[in-house]
Structure formats: C-alpha cells, structure tokens
Design a protein around this motif. Structure first.
Motif, PDB file in Angstrom:
ATOM      1  N   PRO A   1      57.962  48.339 -31.798  1.00 10.08           N
ATOM      2  CA  PRO A   1      57.263  48.253 -30.517  1.00 10.08           C
ATOM      3  C   PRO A   1      56.110  47.265 -30.612  1.00 10.08           C
ATOM      4  O   PRO A   1      55.403  47.216 -31.608  1.00 10.08           O
ATOM      5  CB  PRO A   1      56.760  49.681 -30.279  1.00 10.08           C
ATOM      6  N   VAL A   2      55.969  46.507 -29.587  1.00 10.31           N
ATOM      7  CA  VAL A   2      54.908  45.503 -29.566  1.00 10.31           C
ATOM      8  C   VAL A   2      53.606  46.184 -29.158  1.00 10.31           C
ATOM      9  O   VAL A   2      53.544  46.879 -28.148  1.00 10.31           O
ATOM     10  CB  VAL A   2      55.248  44.371 -28.575  1.00 10.31           C
ATOM     11  N   LEU A   3      52.612  46.016 -29.969  1.00  9.83           N
ATOM     12  CA  LEU A   3      51.302  46.580 -29.665  1.00  9.83           C
ATOM     13  C   LEU A   3      50.388  45.421 -29.304  1.00  9.83           C
ATOM     14  O   LEU A   3      49.933  44.678 -30.162  1.00  9.83           O
ATOM     15  CB  LEU A   3      50.744  47.343 -30.868  1.00  9.83           C
ATOM     16  N   ASP A   4      50.207  45.261 -28.003  1.00  9.60           N
ATOM     17  CA  ASP A   4      49.344  44.178 -27.540  1.00  9.60           C
ATOM     18  C   ASP A   4      47.891  44.580 -27.711  1.00  9.60           C
ATOM     19  O   ASP A   4      47.492  45.673 -27.319  1.00  9.60           O
ATOM     20  CB  ASP A   4      49.617  43.863 -26.073  1.00  9.60           C
ATOM     21  N   LEU A   5      47.133  43.702 -28.312  1.00  2.00           N
ATOM     22  CA  LEU A   5      45.714  43.933 -28.513  1.00  2.00           C
ATOM     23  C   LEU A   5      44.922  42.932 -27.691  1.00  2.00           C
ATOM     24  O   LEU A   5      45.241  41.749 -27.670  1.00  2.00           O
ATOM     25  CB  LEU A   5      45.356  43.786 -29.994  1.00  2.00           C
ATOM     26  N   LEU A   6      43.908  43.434 -27.021  1.00  2.00           N
ATOM     27  CA  LEU A   6      43.064  42.601 -26.169  1.00  2.00           C
ATOM     28  C   LEU A   6      41.702  42.408 -26.820  1.00  2.00           C
ATOM     29  O   LEU A   6      41.189  43.297 -27.495  1.00  2.00           O
ATOM     30  CB  LEU A   6      42.871  43.263 -24.804  1.00  2.00           C
ATOM     31  N   THR A   7      41.109  41.267 -26.571  1.00  5.26           N
ATOM     32  CA  THR A   7      39.746  41.014 -27.022  1.00  5.26           C
ATOM     33  C   THR A   7      38.774  41.578 -25.984  1.00  5.26           C
ATOM     34  O   THR A   7      39.162  41.888 -24.849  1.00  5.26           O
ATOM     35  CB  THR A   7      39.495  39.511 -27.186  1.00  5.26           C
ATOM     36  N   VAL A   8      37.524  41.690 -26.370  1.00  7.14           N
ATOM     37  CA  VAL A   8      36.505  42.167 -25.427  1.00  7.14           C
ATOM     38  C   VAL A   8      36.418  41.245 -24.202  1.00  7.14           C
ATOM     39  O   VAL A   8      36.391  41.740 -23.076  1.00  7.14           O
ATOM     40  CB  VAL A   8      35.141  42.352 -26.129  1.00  7.14           C
ATOM     41  N   PRO A   9      36.424  39.919 -24.365  1.00 12.13           N
ATOM     42  CA  PRO A   9      36.391  39.063 -23.171  1.00 12.13           C
ATOM     43  C   PRO A   9      37.603  39.269 -22.247  1.00 12.13           C
ATOM     44  O   PRO A   9      37.466  39.200 -21.025  1.00 12.13           O
ATOM     45  CB  PRO A   9      36.366  37.641 -23.735  1.00 12.13           C
TER      46      PRO A   9
ATOM     47  N   GLY B   1      38.382  43.746 -39.501  1.00  6.68           N
ATOM     48  CA  GLY B   1      37.285  42.949 -40.058  1.00  6.68           C
ATOM     49  C   GLY B   1      36.067  43.131 -39.177  1.00  6.68           C
ATOM     50  O   GLY B   1      35.604  44.244 -38.970  1.00  6.68           O
ATOM     51  N   ARG B   2      35.595  42.041 -38.613  1.00  2.00           N
ATOM     52  CA  ARG B   2      34.465  42.121 -37.681  1.00  2.00           C
ATOM     53  C   ARG B   2      34.906  42.059 -36.233  1.00  2.00           C
ATOM     54  O   ARG B   2      34.078  42.111 -35.333  1.00  2.00           O
ATOM     55  CB  ARG B   2      33.494  40.980 -37.971  1.00  2.00           C
ATOM     56  N   ALA B   3      36.205  41.930 -36.008  1.00  6.08           N
ATOM     57  CA  ALA B   3      36.732  41.777 -34.649  1.00  6.08           C
ATOM     58  C   ALA B   3      37.077  43.132 -34.051  1.00  6.08           C
ATOM     59  O   ALA B   3      37.646  43.995 -34.713  1.00  6.08           O
ATOM     60  CB  ALA B   3      37.971  40.890 -34.672  1.00  6.08           C
ATOM     61  N   ARG B   4      36.726  43.312 -32.804  1.00  8.51           N
ATOM     62  CA  ARG B   4      37.049  44.534 -32.067  1.00  8.51           C
ATOM     63  C   ARG B   4      38.230  44.218 -31.166  1.00  8.51           C
ATOM     64  O   ARG B   4      38.219  43.232 -30.442  1.00  8.51           O
ATOM     65  CB  ARG B   4      35.829  44.942 -31.239  1.00  8.51           C
ATOM     66  N   ARG B   5      39.277  45.061 -31.209  1.00  9.69           N
ATOM     67  CA  ARG B   5      40.454  44.864 -30.374  1.00  9.69           C
ATOM     68  C   ARG B   5      40.775  46.154 -29.641  1.00  9.69           C
ATOM     69  O   ARG B   5      40.651  47.244 -30.184  1.00  9.69           O
ATOM     70  CB  ARG B   5      41.672  44.440 -31.209  1.00  9.69           C
ATOM     71  N   ILE B   6      41.200  46.004 -28.396  1.00  9.73           N
ATOM     72  CA  ILE B   6      41.519  47.134 -27.532  1.00  9.73           C
ATOM     73  C   ILE B   6      43.016  47.095 -27.237  1.00  9.73           C
ATOM     74  O   ILE B   6      43.506  46.125 -26.661  1.00  9.73           O
ATOM     75  CB  ILE B   6      40.712  47.070 -26.211  1.00  9.73           C
ATOM     76  N   PRO B   7      43.757  48.126 -27.646  1.00  9.44           N
ATOM     77  CA  PRO B   7      45.184  48.171 -27.319  1.00  9.44           C
ATOM     78  C   PRO B   7      45.373  48.249 -25.803  1.00  9.44           C
ATOM     79  O   PRO B   7      44.596  48.914 -25.113  1.00  9.44           O
ATOM     80  CB  PRO B   7      45.682  49.447 -27.997  1.00  9.44           C
TER      81      PRO B   7
END
Length: 74
Positions: A15-23, A51-57
C-alpha cells in the motif's frame, strides 16, 4: 522428461503511504505554519519524524478533517 512448472510468486503491491510536508498541509488546510505545528504538538494531527523532517500521512489528515466535521455536526 517433463520439468515441473515454474513457481509463480504472487506478491501483493505494498500500500502506498503518501506523506505530506508541513507546507503541503498548510496549503490544504489554508492555515499558517504555527497553526499546523500547534495541531501536531497537541496530537490532533498525527505525524512521523524522519530525521529532522516532520511528515503527515494523508490518512492522518483525512482522519483529522473527518473528526472535525463530526464535532461540528454534533
């Protein structure tokens, strides 16, 4: 001499888990950076840290919107 048929491996596509950036979330919700980080900090919007990146599924954003709509309707 008859050789056995080749073994066919059937793998289900992952399954593809799309991750979005804060912007990207900011643009979709039409909110500012601080407001999005407040939602993340309060746990209203789920995220992961790489790492230091925040991602929102994407499913977390969808769940957040669905929850807010249900709260508004109640």
């Amino acid at each position: 001499m008859i050789s056995p048929p080749p073994t066919v491996l059937r793998t289900e596509p992952a399954p593809v888990l799309d991750l979005l950036t804060v912007p990207q979330v900011m643009a979709r919700l039409q909110l500012g950076r601080s407001a999005v980080y407040d939602l993340l900090r309060s746990g209203q919007l789920a995220s992961i840290t790489l790492g230091r990146a925040r991602r929102i599924p994407t499913h977390a954003l969808t769940d957040f919107i669905r929850t807010r709509l249900e709260q508004e309707a109640a």
